[in-house]
Design an enzyme around this catalytic site. Structure first.
Site, mmCIF file in Angstrom:
data_model
loop_
_atom_site.group_PDB
_atom_site.id
_atom_site.type_symbol
_atom_site.label_atom_id
_atom_site.label_comp_id
_atom_site.label_asym_id
_atom_site.label_seq_id
_atom_site.Cartn_x
_atom_site.Cartn_y
_atom_site.Cartn_z
ATOM 1 N N LYS A 39 0.587 -1.142 0.291
ATOM 2 C CA LYS A 39 0.142 -0.120 -0.020
ATOM 3 C C LYS A 39 1.210 1.289 -0.205
ATOM 4 O O LYS A 39 2.162 1.590 1.061
ATOM 5 C CB LYS A 39 -1.264 0.305 1.417
ATOM 6 C CG LYS A 39 -1.890 0.438 1.263
ATOM 7 C CD LYS A 39 -2.936 0.692 2.930
ATOM 8 C CE LYS A 39 -4.040 1.642 2.685
ATOM 9 N NZ LYS A 39 -4.650 1.802 1.707
ATOM 10 N N GLY A 44 6.707 1.145 5.850
ATOM 11 C CA GLY A 44 7.177 -0.393 4.778
ATOM 12 C C GLY A 44 7.699 0.160 3.693
ATOM 13 O O GLY A 44 8.284 0.618 2.720
ATOM 14 N N CYS A 45 6.116 0.343 3.234
ATOM 15 C CA CYS A 45 6.552 0.525 1.602
ATOM 16 C C CYS A 45 6.772 2.288 1.395
ATOM 17 O O CYS A 45 7.640 2.154 0.076
ATOM 18 C CB CYS A 45 4.824 0.250 0.957
ATOM 19 S SG CYS A 45 4.055 -0.769 1.465
ATOM 20 N N THR A 46 6.724 2.717 1.445
ATOM 21 C CA THR A 46 6.719 4.216 1.558
ATOM 22 C C THR A 46 8.720 4.060 1.544
ATOM 23 O O THR A 46 9.224 4.714 0.926
ATOM 24 C CB THR A 46 7.116 5.492 2.876
ATOM 25 O OG1 THR A 46 5.463 5.614 2.290
ATOM 26 C CG2 THR A 46 7.090 7.233 1.877
ATOM 27 N N ALA A 49 10.340 2.379 -1.253
ATOM 28 C CA ALA A 49 9.635 3.448 -2.191
ATOM 29 C C ALA A 49 11.295 4.031 -2.716
ATOM 30 O O ALA A 49 11.868 4.626 -3.931
ATOM 31 C CB ALA A 49 8.471 3.834 -2.724
#
Length: 154
Positions: A39, A44-46, A49
């Site tokens: 998401k 974690g996803c940020t 990225a």
């Protein structure tokens, strides 16, 4: 049956950030890092990225494109990219077509509640469209650097 290293990467045709579409064939002739994350704009996803984005010039120098994919809609990807100044392509897999083809739409559990979601995974695809490396159940810290080392060695 789960994808294995050496298998032909499953094709995809998905909406991407910016309003166009992307297919696997768009990347033929170059190596491709296809990283799947749950998401946009979560911790974690940020971090993942931003890590891939920071190394984007080094990936480009070794002939490798970096593409992220999540179930988020393309509009949300646009906001995510703008907010964090990302220069990566992000694909919108809202119907889980890619996630199912790559075997990363899995049952997850949070506080005893079971649900379906994307397994954080990365696929390094060679210039001919074959899967060279697979990382499943990725831990974010140091992952982008590990993938870069593998892309350089390919």
């Amino acid at each position: 049956m789960a994808l294995q290293e050496g298998d032909r990467a499953p094709d995809f045709n998905l909406p991407r950030d910016g309003g166009s579409e992307a297919t696997l064939a768009d990347f033929r002739g170059r190596k491709l890092v296809l990283y799947a994350y749950p998401k946009d704009d979560t911790t974690g996803c940020t971090r993942e990225a931003i890590d891939f984005n920071r190394l984007h010039p080094e990936f480009a120098a070794c002939g490798t494109e970096v593409v992220g994919v999540s179930p988020d809609p393309a509009r949300r990807h646009d906001r995510f990219k703008q907010k964090h100044a990302l220069d990566l392509t992000l694909l919108a897999d809202e119907s889980q077509t890619l996630a199912n083809a790559y075997g990363i739409w899995v049952e997850k559990s949070l506080y005893g509640r079971k649900y379906m979601g994307i397994e954080r995974a990365t696929f390094l695809i060679d210039a001919e469209g074959r899967i060279a490396r697979i990382w499943r159940k990725v831990k974010v810290a140091g992952h982008a650097e590990e993938v870069l080392a593998a892309a350089r060695a390919l």
